[in-house]
Motif scaffolding. Structure first.
Motif, PDB file in Angstrom:
ATOM      1  N   VAL A  27      -2.605  -3.120   6.846  1.00  0.00           N
ATOM      2  CA  VAL A  27      -1.568  -2.177   7.411  1.00  0.00           C
ATOM      3  C   VAL A  27      -0.145  -2.634   6.767  1.00  0.00           C
ATOM      4  O   VAL A  27       0.303  -3.588   6.716  1.00  0.00           O
ATOM      5  CB  VAL A  27      -1.714  -2.301   9.202  1.00  0.00           C
ATOM      6  N   ILE A  28       0.478  -1.358   6.625  1.00  0.00           N
ATOM      7  CA  ILE A  28       1.688  -0.964   6.514  1.00  0.00           C
ATOM      8  C   ILE A  28       2.428  -0.690   7.299  1.00  0.00           C
ATOM      9  O   ILE A  28       2.348   0.611   7.891  1.00  0.00           O
ATOM     10  CB  ILE A  28       2.104  -0.286   4.903  1.00  0.00           C
ATOM     11  N   ALA A  29       3.190  -1.530   8.254  1.00  0.00           N
ATOM     12  CA  ALA A  29       3.791  -0.894   9.441  1.00  0.00           C
ATOM     13  C   ALA A  29       5.261  -0.636   9.471  1.00  0.00           C
ATOM     14  O   ALA A  29       5.891  -1.560   8.748  1.00  0.00           O
ATOM     15  CB  ALA A  29       3.863  -2.014  10.425  1.00  0.00           C
ATOM     16  N   VAL A  30       5.536   0.780   9.600  1.00  0.00           N
ATOM     17  CA  VAL A  30       6.874   1.253   9.480  1.00  0.00           C
ATOM     18  C   VAL A  30       7.578   1.682  10.823  1.00  0.00           C
ATOM     19  O   VAL A  30       6.980   2.077  11.618  1.00  0.00           O
ATOM     20  CB  VAL A  30       6.566   2.634   8.686  1.00  0.00           C
ATOM     21  N   ASP A  31       8.765   0.935  10.920  1.00  0.00           N
ATOM     22  CA  ASP A  31       9.540   1.249  12.060  1.00  0.00           C
ATOM     23  C   ASP A  31      11.029   0.791  12.138  1.00  0.00           C
ATOM     24  O   ASP A  31      11.518   0.499  10.781  1.00  0.00           O
ATOM     25  CB  ASP A  31       9.245   0.501  13.208  1.00  0.00           C
ATOM     26  N   LEU A  65       9.480   4.603   1.015  1.00  0.00           N
ATOM     27  CA  LEU A  65       8.390   4.855   0.267  1.00  0.00           C
ATOM     28  C   LEU A  65       8.281   4.308  -1.249  1.00  0.00           C
ATOM     29  O   LEU A  65       7.368   4.071  -1.829  1.00  0.00           O
ATOM     30  CB  LEU A  65       8.327   6.512   0.063  1.00  0.00           C
ATOM     31  N   ALA A  66       9.721   4.333  -1.619  1.00  0.00           N
ATOM     32  CA  ALA A  66       9.529   3.794  -3.042  1.00  0.00           C
ATOM     33  C   ALA A  66       9.306   2.292  -3.192  1.00  0.00           C
ATOM     34  O   ALA A  66       8.963   1.582  -4.243  1.00  0.00           O
ATOM     35  CB  ALA A  66      11.219   3.797  -3.758  1.00  0.00           C
ATOM     36  N   SER A  67       9.242   1.517  -1.857  1.00  0.00           N
ATOM     37  CA  SER A  67       9.058   0.242  -1.782  1.00  0.00           C
ATOM     38  C   SER A  67       7.591  -0.265  -1.568  1.00  0.00           C
ATOM     39  O   SER A  67       7.156  -1.399  -2.015  1.00  0.00           O
ATOM     40  CB  SER A  67       9.720  -0.361  -0.630  1.00  0.00           C
ATOM     41  N   ILE A  68       6.752   0.935  -1.420  1.00  0.00           N
ATOM     42  CA  ILE A  68       5.312   0.817  -1.421  1.00  0.00           C
ATOM     43  C   ILE A  68       4.653   0.765  -2.799  1.00  0.00           C
ATOM     44  O   ILE A  68       4.847   1.304  -3.744  1.00  0.00           O
ATOM     45  CB  ILE A  68       4.830   1.593  -0.669  1.00  0.00           C
ATOM     46  N   SER A  69       4.215  -0.666  -2.830  1.00  0.00           N
ATOM     47  CA  SER A  69       3.477  -0.752  -4.200  1.00  0.00           C
ATOM     48  C   SER A  69       1.925  -1.185  -3.975  1.00  0.00           C
ATOM     49  O   SER A  69       1.596  -1.291  -2.944  1.00  0.00           O
ATOM     50  CB  SER A  69       4.021  -1.863  -5.040  1.00  0.00           C
ATOM     51  N   GLY A  70       1.098  -1.412  -4.986  1.00  0.00           N
ATOM     52  CA  GLY A  70      -0.123  -1.663  -4.721  1.00  0.00           C
ATOM     53  C   GLY A  70      -1.316  -0.528  -5.001  1.00  0.00           C
ATOM     54  O   GLY A  70      -0.714   0.467  -5.197  1.00  0.00           O
ATOM     55  N   LYS A  71      -2.227  -0.844  -4.418  1.00  0.00           N
ATOM     56  CA  LYS A  71      -3.526   0.360  -4.458  1.00  0.00           C
ATOM     57  C   LYS A  71      -3.294   1.434  -3.499  1.00  0.00           C
ATOM     58  O   LYS A  71      -2.169   1.198  -2.657  1.00  0.00           O
ATOM     59  CB  LYS A  71      -4.874  -0.313  -3.772  1.00  0.00           C
ATOM     60  N   PRO A  72      -3.730   2.576  -3.874  1.00  0.00           N
ATOM     61  CA  PRO A  72      -3.174   3.832  -3.162  1.00  0.00           C
ATOM     62  C   PRO A  72      -3.742   3.755  -1.442  1.00  0.00           C
ATOM     63  O   PRO A  72      -4.580   2.620  -1.231  1.00  0.00           O
ATOM     64  CB  PRO A  72      -4.078   4.820  -3.585  1.00  0.00           C
ATOM     65  N   LEU A  73      -3.185   4.456  -0.452  1.00  0.00           N
ATOM     66  CA  LEU A  73      -3.481   4.439   0.750  1.00  0.00           C
ATOM     67  C   LEU A  73      -4.562   5.070   1.169  1.00  0.00           C
ATOM     68  O   LEU A  73      -4.839   6.275   0.772  1.00  0.00           O
ATOM     69  CB  LEU A  73      -2.235   4.831   1.623  1.00  0.00           C
ATOM     70  N   ASP A  74      -5.499   4.701   2.093  1.00  0.00           N
ATOM     71  CA  ASP A  74      -6.843   5.407   2.352  1.00  0.00           C
ATOM     72  C   ASP A  74      -6.543   5.840   3.785  1.00  0.00           C
ATOM     73  O   ASP A  74      -6.996   6.982   4.132  1.00  0.00           O
ATOM     74  CB  ASP A  74      -7.864   4.459   2.791  1.00  0.00           C
ATOM     75  N   LEU A  75      -5.428   5.718   4.477  1.00  0.00           N
ATOM     76  CA  LEU A  75      -5.035   6.503   5.634  1.00  0.00           C
ATOM     77  C   LEU A  75      -3.662   6.209   5.890  1.00  0.00           C
ATOM     78  O   LEU A  75      -3.003   5.241   5.959  1.00  0.00           O
ATOM     79  CB  LEU A  75      -5.766   5.524   6.839  1.00  0.00           C
TER      80      LEU A  75
END
Length: 253
Positions: A27-31, A65-75
């Motif tokens: 999980v990538i948790a954003v807040d 969003l630019a900091s998100i790396s790795g495999k694509p998001l499923d959800l």
């Protein structure tokens, strides 16, 4: 599965995050609450990646969003939201601007950026958290209701185009939830016990996200409200006014 949740530090967002973590998902948790994010990162022993973002600031969203790396998001669950309740003349225009920015502009920016940028996996799911106010008027929280209604229309409008990109769209219309945020905006004398537990709602949302559902009205009360709003909209709005607006004890924003 790799998931991203906004408004993940508290309430429904926290329940969604915890349910996914409990089932072994990344999980990538954003807040915006950095302290709560730090606690989440520690308690999950690194299974939860945290990202700070101010949903009222498009530049902050784009940096996240630019900091998100790795495999694509499923959800992706666009859950972050705020409210403002009370008589309209008692609420400043700045509060309304924040409502529009966080509840409506932010999820639109994120949805379009994620799909356009190739961050979504094939057969992934994008979930918008609207509100039961979509099916009725909401005296005392008109701008909140307007943002959630517009979000539902946006989700409906992009569903076909996103499907061509391999991304499904689910819109959720929850009623009152048993959270601190709901308590803050609840009318005087409202019983928290009548609100749905965020953990229960999280399970319903994640179950629907696994299937082909386009919309979710979680629970019997939500389905009843949906039907009443469809066949007797004026009555539904009057009931909302009596149950909420007439009992509000000053503005909250």
């Amino acid at each position: 599965m790799r998931a991203l949740i906004t408004g993940a530090a508290h309430g429904l967002g926290r329940a969604l995050t915890q349910e996914l973590l409990n089932n072994g998902h990344e999980v990538i948790a954003v807040d915006i609450d950095t302290d709560a994010l730090d606690e989440l990162a520690v308690s999950s022993r690194g299974a939860c990646l945290v990202r700070m973002a101010d949903m009222a600031n498009p530049d902050s969203i784009e940096r996240m969003l630019a900091s998100i790396s790795g495999k694509p998001l499923d959800l992706v669950i666009l859950n972050a939201g705020i409210s403002a309740t009370g008589r309209f003349e008692d609420i400043p225009s700045s509060a309304y601007a924040n409502l529009v920015a966080i509840n409506l502009a932010a999820p639109i920016i994120m949805a379009s950026s994620l799909v356009r940028g190739g961050h979504m996996a094939k057969k992934s799911k994008l979930v918008f958290i609207s509100s039961l106010s979509h099916v009725t008027g909401y005296p005392g929280a008109a701008v909140y209701g307007a943002t959630k209604d517009a979000l539902a229309v946006y989700a409906k409008s992009i569903r076909k185009a996103f499907k061509k990109r391999g991304v499904g769209v689910l819109t959720v219309y929850p009623g009152p939830i048993r959270t601190d945020h709901a308590e803050k905006h609840a009318p005087k004398g409202a019983k928290a016990s009548k609100r749905m537990l965020p953990e229960m709602l999280a399970k319903k949302i994640l179950k629907a996200a696994k299937g082909k559902s386009k919309e979710l009205y979680p629970g019997g009360a939500a389905e009843t409200a949906r039907l009443l709003g469809k066949i007797a909209p004026n009555l539904a709005t009057r009931m909302m006014r009596r149950a909420i607006f007439d009992k509000l004890d000053g503005p909250q924003y």
